[in-house]
Enzyme design. Structure first.
Site, PDB file in Angstrom:
ATOM      1  CE  LYS A  35     -40.833 -25.676 -48.326  1.00 53.27           C
ATOM      2  NZ  LYS A  35     -40.092 -24.837 -47.388  1.00 53.27           N
ATOM      3  NE  ARG A 133     -33.282 -22.156 -46.574  1.00 53.26           N
ATOM      4  CZ  ARG A 133     -34.418 -22.835 -46.443  1.00 53.26           C
ATOM      5  NH1 ARG A 133     -34.482 -24.112 -46.775  1.00 53.26           N
ATOM      6  NH2 ARG A 133     -35.502 -22.259 -45.963  1.00 53.26           N
ATOM      7  CG  HIS A 162     -36.781 -21.082 -41.984  1.00 52.07           C
ATOM      8  ND1 HIS A 162     -38.080 -21.426 -41.677  1.00 52.07           N
ATOM      9  CD2 HIS A 162     -36.261 -22.147 -42.658  1.00 52.07           C
ATOM     10  CE1 HIS A 162     -38.331 -22.652 -42.143  1.00 52.07           C
ATOM     11  NE2 HIS A 162     -37.251 -23.109 -42.732  1.00 52.07           N
ATOM     12  NE  ARG A 217     -41.826 -18.667 -43.129  1.00 52.23           N
ATOM     13  CZ  ARG A 217     -40.978 -18.181 -42.214  1.00 52.23           C
ATOM     14  NH1 ARG A 217     -41.154 -16.965 -41.729  1.00 52.23           N
ATOM     15  NH2 ARG A 217     -39.964 -18.915 -41.789  1.00 52.23           N
ATOM     16  CE1 TYR A 259     -33.616 -57.099 -60.187  1.00 55.84           C
ATOM     17  CE2 TYR A 259     -35.292 -55.734 -59.134  1.00 55.84           C
ATOM     18  CZ  TYR A 259     -34.735 -56.288 -60.276  1.00 55.84           C
ATOM     19  OH  TYR A 259     -35.291 -56.025 -61.486  1.00 55.84           O
ATOM     20  CB  CYS A 306     -38.814 -54.018 -57.662  1.00 56.95           C
ATOM     21  SG  CYS A 306     -38.594 -55.661 -56.968  1.00 56.95           S
ATOM     22  CG  ASP A 308     -42.644 -51.224 -62.106  1.00 52.36           C
ATOM     23  OD1 ASP A 308     -42.088 -52.299 -61.803  1.00 52.36           O
ATOM     24  OD2 ASP A 308     -42.874 -50.880 -63.273  1.00 52.36           O
TER      25      ASP A 308
HETATM   26  C1  LIG Z   1     -40.668 -24.824 -46.007  1.00 57.09           C
HETATM   27  C2  LIG Z   1     -40.678 -23.592 -45.210  1.00 57.09           C
HETATM   28  C3  LIG Z   1     -41.603 -23.409 -44.164  1.00 57.09           C
HETATM   29  C4  LIG Z   1     -42.538 -24.504 -43.701  1.00 57.09           C
HETATM   30  O1  LIG Z   1     -41.840 -25.439 -42.921  1.00 57.09           O
HETATM   31  P1  LIG Z   1     -42.586 -26.645 -42.183  1.00 57.09           P
HETATM   32  O2  LIG Z   1     -41.551 -27.259 -41.346  1.00 57.09           O
HETATM   33  O3  LIG Z   1     -43.072 -27.551 -43.281  1.00 57.09           O
HETATM   34  O4  LIG Z   1     -43.714 -26.064 -41.427  1.00 57.09           O
HETATM   35  C5  LIG Z   1     -41.630 -22.190 -43.532  1.00 57.09           C
HETATM   36  N1  LIG Z   1     -40.777 -21.197 -43.881  1.00 57.09           N
HETATM   37  C6  LIG Z   1     -39.864 -21.342 -44.870  1.00 57.09           C
HETATM   38  C7  LIG Z   1     -38.951 -20.213 -45.190  1.00 57.09           C
HETATM   39  C8  LIG Z   1     -39.772 -22.543 -45.547  1.00 57.09           C
HETATM   40  O5  LIG Z   1     -38.846 -22.691 -46.499  1.00 57.09           O
END
Ligand SMILES: *Cc1c(COP(=O)(O)O)cnc(C)c1O
Length: 369
Positions: A35, A133, A162, A217, A259, A306, A308
């Site tokens: 992602k 979530r 998760h 994952r 700055y 800054c 850039d």
């Molecule tokens: C982003 C995400 C992951 C991966 O998490 P990492 O900490 O980058 O390994 C796995 N499962 C879900 C649902 C996520 O949103």
């Protein structure tokens, strides 16, 4: 051309996949999380490398990402991790994207579309065991599954959850695992089976062997970046961030730089201006508190970042010249700056460092196959 760019060693990514497989064993499937532009590394080159490396799913956070993968010719599985709008169900069928399901209305919308077009779709049920979530609470799952069990065009393929604190709270994480395991076995007793059960993010992969089930994952560790210090997998960072010295000036004692005039030369010194800034994703919060590498040596930032530019105190050296390469993230000779270092200096997490690198920065890829 403005001299600021990113190098991505795709070989490091496939090497990290191998290191992950050494930890999990080869029979565990991998949903590689790509992602947000593959965590800033660039979606398509990373995706191509990963499907060459034999992963089982590419996991995305948006339909745009999934469609880009299909347009690129990817024919393997895509897992969509977020919650989707019922209006978007046609995309899931037409682009063969496997949705996470988090509510009933969406599943009914999938089923209606499937019925109209005589096609069915596999889905993965998302369970909230403590992330707070997305997903069903464990005690809602059975009611939900009973309500959808007669839908003919939606098939239950996966179930997942998760971890929110796999880095800091092993009791809570172990509790989540137990809830998830119990749920899977209760469903099994009712003859509800899932082909894929998954919950391990990077920290789960590295630190919780019981969380591997039959699929993992991983995201961040694919890119060779550690989400926390105690991750014990050998990883190779794939990304470096580079720029060049574009100007050098001599400053006398008492001169201020940048700055806010936050840097004052304590003695006569030399200041190099480098072509990178917060608009490139080099965080403003690194002002006065980061280091860069030039010709293999560390130098401190002078004053604020800054938009850039940054300014670097190179002391009395005349070894640094206009046009020299500056390493903001990556290796230079024997020294190295990691995304994890920038994160700790900036008071943020490594995820934010790599994903916020500007998508306009040119990315150069090595070892594509
Ligand atoms: C982003 C995400 C992951 C991966 O998490 P990492 O900490 O980058 O390994 C796995 N499962 C879900 C649902 C996520 O949103």
């Amino acid at each position: 051309m403005r001299p600021a760019w990113i190098n991505v060693d795709l070989g490091a990514i496939s090497e990290n996949v191998r290191q992950i497989q050494r930890v999990t064993g080869k029979s565990i499937k991998i949903a590689a999380v790509i992602k947000q532009f593959a965590y800033g590394h660039g979606l398509l080159p990373v995706a191509r490398k990963l499907y060459g490396a034999g992963i089982d799913f590419l996991a995305v956070g948006s339909l745009e990402e999934a469609i880009a993968l299909r347009d690129d010719g990817y024919q393997g599985r895509i897992l969509f991790l977020s919650a989707a709008n019922p209006d978007s169900v046609s995309y899931f069928f037409n682009y063969k994207i496997t949705p996470a399901v988090t509510d009933e209305a969406f599943v009914h919308a999938l089923n209606s579309f499937g019925k109209k077009n005589s096609r069915s779709i596999p889905v993965h049920v998302k369970i909230d065991t403590g992330m707070g979530r997305l997903g069903f609470y464990p005690d809602q799952v059975k009611t939900f599954l009973a309500k959808i069990k007669d839908l003919k065009f939606v098939s239950l393929e996966g179930i997942f959850t998760h971890f929110p604190v796999a880095d800091t709270d092993s009791n809570f994480t172990a509790g989540q695992l137990k809830i998830f395991q119990d749920l899977i076995s209760q469903l099994k007793n009712q003859n509800i089976y899932f082909k894929y059960c998954h919950c391990a993010n990077s920290l789960g992969v590295a630190n919780y062997p019981d969380s591997h089930f039959n699929m993992i994952r991983p995201g961040l560790i694919l890119y060779g970046v550690k989400p926390a210090q105690k991750v014990k997998i050998k990883l190779k960072p794939a990304l470096s961030l580079k720029s060049k010295v574009i100007f050098i000036k001599d400053v006398s004692r008492g001169t201020t730089v940048g700055y806010g005039r936050e840097f004052t030369a304590k003695s006569k010194t030399r200041i190099a201006t480098v072509s990178i800034g917060y608009a490139d994703g080099y965080p403003w919060s690194l002002s006065g508190r980061s280091k860069v590498l030039i010709n293999g040596k560390f130098f401190n930032l002078a004053g604020r970042v800054c938009m850039d530019h940054i300014m670097v105190d190179i002391g009395s050296t005349n070894q640094v010249r206009v046009g020299d390469t500056v390493t903001l993230i990556g290796k230079d000779k024997k020294n190295q700056i990691k995304a994890e270092d920038l994160a700790s200096w900036a008071g943020t997490i490594p995820y934010e460092i790599t994903t916020c690198l500007s998508r306009d920065l040119p990315r150069h890829y090595s070892n594509p196959d």
